[in-house]
Design a protein around this motif. Structure first.
Motif, mmCIF file in Angstrom:
data_model
loop_
_atom_site.group_PDB
_atom_site.id
_atom_site.type_symbol
_atom_site.label_atom_id
_atom_site.label_comp_id
_atom_site.label_asym_id
_atom_site.label_seq_id
_atom_site.Cartn_x
_atom_site.Cartn_y
_atom_site.Cartn_z
ATOM 1 N N TYR A 125 0.857 -1.192 0.000
ATOM 2 C CA TYR A 125 0.000 0.000 0.000
ATOM 3 C C TYR A 125 0.887 1.234 0.000
ATOM 4 O O TYR A 125 1.876 1.305 0.726
ATOM 5 N N LEU A 126 0.510 2.210 -0.823
ATOM 6 C CA LEU A 126 1.185 3.503 -0.876
ATOM 7 C C LEU A 126 0.165 4.615 -0.644
ATOM 8 O O LEU A 126 -0.929 4.568 -1.213
ATOM 9 N N PRO A 127 0.492 5.600 0.192
ATOM 10 C CA PRO A 127 -0.429 6.721 0.401
ATOM 11 C C PRO A 127 -0.740 7.439 -0.918
ATOM 12 O O PRO A 127 0.045 7.403 -1.859
ATOM 13 N N GLU A 128 -1.892 8.097 -0.958
ATOM 14 C CA GLU A 128 -2.341 8.746 -2.192
ATOM 15 C C GLU A 128 -1.455 9.904 -2.628
ATOM 16 O O GLU A 128 -1.247 10.116 -3.824
ATOM 17 N N ARG A 129 -0.914 10.632 -1.670
ATOM 18 C CA ARG A 129 -0.166 11.843 -2.026
ATOM 19 C C ARG A 129 1.197 11.497 -2.614
ATOM 20 O O ARG A 129 2.037 10.896 -1.955
ATOM 21 N N VAL A 130 1.410 11.901 -3.856
ATOM 22 C CA VAL A 130 2.698 11.725 -4.533
ATOM 23 C C VAL A 130 3.431 13.055 -4.504
ATOM 24 O O VAL A 130 2.876 14.091 -4.881
ATOM 25 N N VAL A 131 4.683 13.030 -4.059
ATOM 26 C CA VAL A 131 5.482 14.253 -3.919
ATOM 27 C C VAL A 131 6.650 14.208 -4.900
ATOM 28 O O VAL A 131 7.619 13.474 -4.688
ATOM 29 N N PRO A 132 6.580 14.977 -5.989
ATOM 30 C CA PRO A 132 7.699 15.010 -6.938
ATOM 31 C C PRO A 132 8.854 15.837 -6.386
ATOM 32 O O PRO A 132 8.664 16.654 -5.474
ATOM 33 N N ASN A 133 10.036 15.643 -6.935
ATOM 34 C CA ASN A 133 11.202 16.414 -6.493
ATOM 35 C C ASN A 133 10.967 17.918 -6.589
ATOM 36 O O ASN A 133 11.469 18.688 -5.761
ATOM 37 N N SER A 134 10.237 18.327 -7.586
ATOM 38 C CA SER A 134 10.017 19.768 -7.817
ATOM 39 C C SER A 134 9.357 20.447 -6.621
ATOM 40 O O SER A 134 9.509 21.662 -6.431
ATOM 41 N N GLU A 135 8.635 19.675 -5.793
ATOM 42 C CA GLU A 135 7.945 20.269 -4.647
ATOM 43 C C GLU A 135 8.924 20.817 -3.606
ATOM 44 O O GLU A 135 8.585 21.696 -2.827
ATOM 45 N N PHE A 136 10.154 20.291 -3.607
ATOM 46 C CA PHE A 136 11.155 20.759 -2.638
ATOM 47 C C PHE A 136 11.870 22.030 -3.087
ATOM 48 O O PHE A 136 12.539 22.678 -2.281
ATOM 49 N N GLU A 137 11.761 22.359 -4.358
ATOM 50 C CA GLU A 137 12.534 23.477 -4.912
ATOM 51 C C GLU A 137 12.135 24.821 -4.311
ATOM 52 O O GLU A 137 12.966 25.738 -4.235
#
Length: 323
Positions: free
Chosen positions: A13-25
């Motif tokens: 199981y994986l949580p719904e929220r996907v965090v791409p690298n760009s979110e840290f920029e």
């Protein structure tokens, strides 16, 4: 005949929220290119605010039970590998037991950080071989996003949340390396290296703390120790690297995965890789990769697998099994 602990079900199981690298920029001096080049990670999943480690674990457990065609009360025990349990006590495993509606057997947690699932597999194998249990749910689940220092670009971009689970069942084998099931295990730890990877808080210090890591030092230890423990486990099983169909490694960093495969003399096309989309999910990473590799059709019945991991402690180890 010889008792073997055989994998009969797998799920994740994986949580719904996907965090791409760009979110840290926006908040860090980093970039997608910087993160990818140093870790191979492109994205990761973060648990929702109301989602706990036991929630993730229970969903992965249900998927594994469904895959095995079993009900919760067919299970004798739950062993949950995690460093991010919901509460100090009781164990997250007992919370999973309750969530599944499992009214028999026993449940407990194992804490060996990123090596936790290998330790849990070894423990479950010993219990099945000793006759203490016939079917065991072995789960790895983490919410490492809860222990990140969001100002530390060297750590917070590397980790993600998720859960994976397998069902191990007692079956009889011929006592050779041709048997299905766990063929050998190899475990190690060395507490002198605590300061290389740790959380700077805990119950007795009355603080939650954040993950701290000396990345270069961990990398140096990882490649050498992972290749060595994998080779030792293969030797115990009466097998060699040439017999391995798949390495299913702890998904920490693509450079560690590549370095370990190279040291073992194996091509990357024989390695199950999920780090690019999951990040480092600590104890969850191997069962996640097992489930995804099976789902993809990479891992097939009869394949020889080596799983290996290293984490804080330092603790490390490997398991050889035939799927």
């Amino acid at each position: 005949m010889t008792r073997r602990a055989v994998v009969v079900g797998v799920g994740h199981y994986l949580p719904e929220r996907v965090v791409p690298n760009s979110e840290f920029e926006a908040s860090l001096d980093t970039s997608d290119e910087w993160i990818r080049s140093r870790s191979g990670i492109e994205s990761r999943h973060f648990a929702a605010p109301d989602e706990t480690t036991s929630d993730l674990a229970a969903k992965a457990a249900r998927a594994a039970l469904s895959n095995a065609g079993l009900q919760p009360d067919d299970i004798d025990a739950i062993i949950l590998a995690t460093s991010t349990a919901d509460l100090t006590f009781p164990s997250a495993a007992t919370m999973v037991q309750a969530a599944l509606g499992m009214t028999r057997g026993f449940a407990f947690d194992v804490q060996a950080v990123c090596a936790g699932f290998v330790y849990a597999l070894s423990t479950a194998n010993a219990m099945i071989l000793s006759g203490q249990a016939n079917r065991i749910l072995v789960i790895g689940a983490e919410t490492f996003s809860r222990i990140m220092d969001w100002t530390d670009r060297g750590t917070c971009v590397l980790f993600g949340d998720g859960a994976g689970a397998i069902v191990l069942e007692r079956q009889e084998g011929g006592g050779t390396s041709e048997d299905r099931g766990i063929l050998a295990t190899d475990l190690h730890s060395d507490g002198r290296f605590k300061d290389l990877l740790y959380v700077d808080g805990g119950v007795s210090t009355q603080s939650t703390g954040y993950l701290r890591m000396q990345g270069n030092q961990v990398f140096r230890h990882a490649v050498e120790k992972l290749a060595a423990t994998a080779e030792t486990a293969l030797e115990k099983a009466g097998l060699a690297a040439a017999d391995v169909d798949w390495i299913v490694p702890h998904q920490a960093n693509i450079r560690i995965i590549q370095g370990t495969a190279r040291k073992m003399g194996l091509d990357m096309d024989r390695v199950v890789v999920t780090v690019q989309v999951h990040g480092n999910t600590s104890a969850a990473s191997i069962p996640l990769a097992l489930s995804v590799g099976s789902e993809r059709g990479q891992i097939k019945r009869g394949d020889v697998l080596v799983t290996e991991a290293i984490g804080g402690g330092l603790a490390w180890g490997a398991v050889v099994l035939r799927w």
